[in-house]
Design a protein around this motif. Structure first.
Motif, mmCIF file in Angstrom:
data_model
loop_
_atom_site.group_PDB
_atom_site.id
_atom_site.type_symbol
_atom_site.label_atom_id
_atom_site.label_comp_id
_atom_site.label_asym_id
_atom_site.label_seq_id
_atom_site.Cartn_x
_atom_site.Cartn_y
_atom_site.Cartn_z
ATOM 1 N N TYR A 197 0.833 -1.210 0.000
ATOM 2 C CA TYR A 197 0.000 0.000 0.000
ATOM 3 C C TYR A 197 0.866 1.257 0.000
ATOM 4 C CZ TYR A 197 -3.340 3.527 1.515
ATOM 5 O OH TYR A 197 -4.101 4.659 1.613
ATOM 6 N N ALA A 198 2.007 1.216 0.723
ATOM 7 C CA ALA A 198 2.809 2.423 0.924
ATOM 8 C C ALA A 198 3.496 2.898 -0.354
ATOM 9 C CB ALA A 198 3.859 2.174 2.002
ATOM 10 N N ILE A 199 3.620 2.048 -1.357
ATOM 11 C CA ILE A 199 4.357 2.437 -2.560
ATOM 12 C C ILE A 199 3.659 3.575 -3.279
ATOM 13 C CG2 ILE A 199 5.198 1.622 -4.800
ATOM 14 C CD1 ILE A 199 5.190 -1.211 -3.436
ATOM 15 N N ARG A 200 2.336 3.442 -3.479
ATOM 16 C CA ARG A 200 1.595 4.502 -4.180
ATOM 17 C C ARG A 200 0.367 4.964 -3.402
ATOM 18 N NH1 ARG A 200 1.210 2.209 -10.359
ATOM 19 N NH2 ARG A 200 -0.133 0.673 -9.323
ATOM 20 N N ASN A 201 0.282 4.513 -2.133
ATOM 21 C CA ASN A 201 -0.902 4.822 -1.315
ATOM 22 C C ASN A 201 -2.182 4.438 -2.040
ATOM 23 O OD1 ASN A 201 0.665 5.850 0.754
ATOM 24 N ND2 ASN A 201 0.624 7.927 -0.079
ATOM 25 N N ASP A 202 -2.149 3.235 -2.623
ATOM 26 C CA ASP A 202 -3.273 2.790 -3.440
ATOM 27 C C ASP A 202 -3.652 1.372 -3.020
ATOM 28 O OD1 ASP A 202 -5.122 2.184 -5.360
ATOM 29 O OD2 ASP A 202 -3.945 2.976 -7.032
ATOM 30 N N ILE A 203 -4.911 1.193 -2.613
ATOM 31 C CA ILE A 203 -5.362 -0.121 -2.147
ATOM 32 C C ILE A 203 -5.365 -1.141 -3.287
ATOM 33 C CG2 ILE A 203 -7.831 0.255 -2.555
ATOM 34 C CD1 ILE A 203 -6.269 -1.457 0.514
#
Length: 509
Positions: free
Chosen positions: A404-410
């Motif tokens: 999740y932390a890579i692009r803040n995308d679920i």
């Protein structure tokens, strides 16, 4: 006398020592968590450096970078999940060593190799940065295309006895790499109308899914322990690791030089350096059949190469202002904010900053030895003693957070989970995740280089000369062919070696 040796004293101030130690510890811990990359670690801490003097800021960021690249080896060895993409190759032999109870030895070998590679890369940055940077400028799109093809030829090294399944896996990886909007032509491919897939499959999420999720499923599905436990604690096994490292000194030196050279190529990065070094180590070994089954030389090759890219990547960054790797791009941005302009004049006009930083990089690399050994020992003891009921949810939580932390995308978490289950099913049929990941990483590089080279060749009406008329391209093609056909060539040489002595004996009798 080495250039700027008088700046060594400036790098050894208590404040810089503290920054280097903090950076190595923080980088090692962050790098060991799957999904939390060196780029992310540096980017998070960049605002802290704005209030520092440039030399201290550079030393801190360099130490974090160095520690994070090494830290990726922990989870690669102990969990079969590379903490950073550059540690993919370390899983090939690191995890088999851990499975048979030699995880402590594998971690110490990785630490020694990382320190060696880091020192070689820093030495290259110190001594031969300007001429090496000019080599990077000679690499055009077609050279990157052939370099990616060279990387794909490593499939023969990763096949583990079944080349056909490895080729199918690599094709799957290449296919996955084409999902989303094309880099050059902007065509939308294989999204099936889903906006989630427009941005493509994020590589680190895919890497976590393909490596970590199958391990988690197996941990839940089987009652056996995760790793073998030695009857008696064997400590760091430093002397044993030193003996192995000394025996493989040429492998260490060759891999470090490969890592340094690949590091100066913008966009290549530690993962390609590690895979190329692994292939060369296997090709040069007298026992190539042991690779992939827990061979220490495999760990030495990948870890020395990926840490050598740290110093190598700084060469084009500082000399030309072209970042060699993503973390270098973040560091370059921090330098510009501080008013430091990169370029050939940097080594003369701002020599005090550059040389103090280079010696700080040496300092951080040396500190990595005690820090890495201590953290590695406790990480190993934790992994082998922690109950499965705690280990599985902890690792699962880290994989979700990391994705999740890579692009803040679920959606990256969803893709990670789907690919993980897909990888577990493929593993039941004997497909290894490594060729899939190799195809996924190299697919975009190969496609971008091919399309750009094809466009230039078509515009100049010289397609053949573009792909087969440049000296560096021909050298890479030669290495590719050698890598592909070396097993066949080696068998032919061995057969002739068996025949010649018989003829010699027949002739003398």
């Amino acid at each position: 006398m080495l250039p700027g040796l008088d700046h060594l004293v400036a790098a050894l101030t208590p404040l810089n020592l503290a920054f280097a130690l903090f950076g190595v510890v923080a980088g090692t811990v962050i790098g060991s968590l799957p999904g939390l990359t060196a780029t992310m670690a540096i980017a998070v801490l960049v605002p802290l450096t704005f209030t520092m003097v440039p030399t201290s800021a550079l030393i801190l960021m360099g130490a974090i970078y160095t520690g994070a690249i090494y830290g990726g080896a922990y989870s690669a060895i102990l969990l079969n999940t590379p903490g950073t993409p550059s540690a993919i190759g370390t899983t090939f032999d690191g995890f088999p060593m851990a499975k048979r109870g030699d995880g402590d030895l594998a971690i110490t070998l990785a630490c020694l190799a990382s320190v060696t590679g880091g020192l070689v890369g820093a030495a290259a940055l110190l001594v031969i940065a300007p001429p090496l940077a000019k080599v990077a400028l000679a690499f055009g799109p077609v050279e990157y295309f052939w370099l990616a093809i060279f990387g794909l030829s490593l499939i023969s090294a990763l096949s583990s006895g079944n080349l056909l399944k490895s080729l199918i896996g690599a094709c799957l990886g290449l296919l996955i790499s084409t999902i989303g909007v094309a880099t050059v032509s902007a065509d939308v491919r294989f999204t099936f109308g889903s906006p989630i897939l427009l941005g493509g499959v994020e590589k680190i999420s895919a890497l976590i899914g393909l490596y970590a999720v199958p391990v988690l499923i197996d941990l839940v599905a089987t009652p056996a322990r995760h790793l073998e436990v030695a009857a008696e604690p064997r400590g760091f096994r430093l002397l044993e690791a030193l003996r192995i490292s000394w025996a493989g000194k040429f492998n260490l030196l060759r891999s470090s030089l490969i890592g340094t050279f690949v590091g100066i190529l913008p966009g290549a990065g530690g993962s390609i350096a590690a895979l190329v070094s692994y292939s060369e180590a296997r090709r040069a070994s007298k026992t190539p059949e042991r690779f992939g089954k827990g061979e220490p030389q495999g760990i030495q090759a990948t870890e020395s190469a990926n840490n050598a890219t740290v110093g190598g990547g700084f060469i084009p960054t500082l000399v030309l202002g072209i970042p060699g790797t993503p973390p270098d791009a973040v560091i370059l941005g921090a330098l510009l904010v501080q008013g430091v302009r990169t370029g050939p004049e940097l080594f003369t006009d701002k020599g005090s900053i550059v040389y103090t930083f280079v010696y700080g990089l040496f300092l951080g690399t040396v500190l990595m030895l005690p820090v890495g050994l201590v953290i590695g020992r406790y990480a190993y003891k934790f992994i082998i003693h922690v109950p499965k009921a705690l280990l599985v949810p902890s690792v699962a939580f880290m994989t979700v957070i990391g994705s999740y932390a890579i692009r803040n995308d679920i959606s990256d978490v969803v893709i990670m989970t789907v690919l993980g289950v897909f990888g577990w099913v493929l593993d039941r049929f004997g497909f290894s995740p490594s060729p899939i990941v190799l195809g996924l990483i190299l697919g975009n590089i190969a496609e971008q280089g091919f399309v750009q080279a094809w466009t230039i060749g078509s515009a100049t009406d010289n397609l053949g000369g573009m792909f087969f008329g440049r000296p560096i391209s021909l050298a890479i093609i030669a290495f590719t062919l050698l890598s592909l056909f070396y097993p066949l060539i080696a068998r032919l040489i061995l057969k002739r070696g068996d025949v010649w002595p018989k003829k010699a004996r027949g002739g003398s009798s």
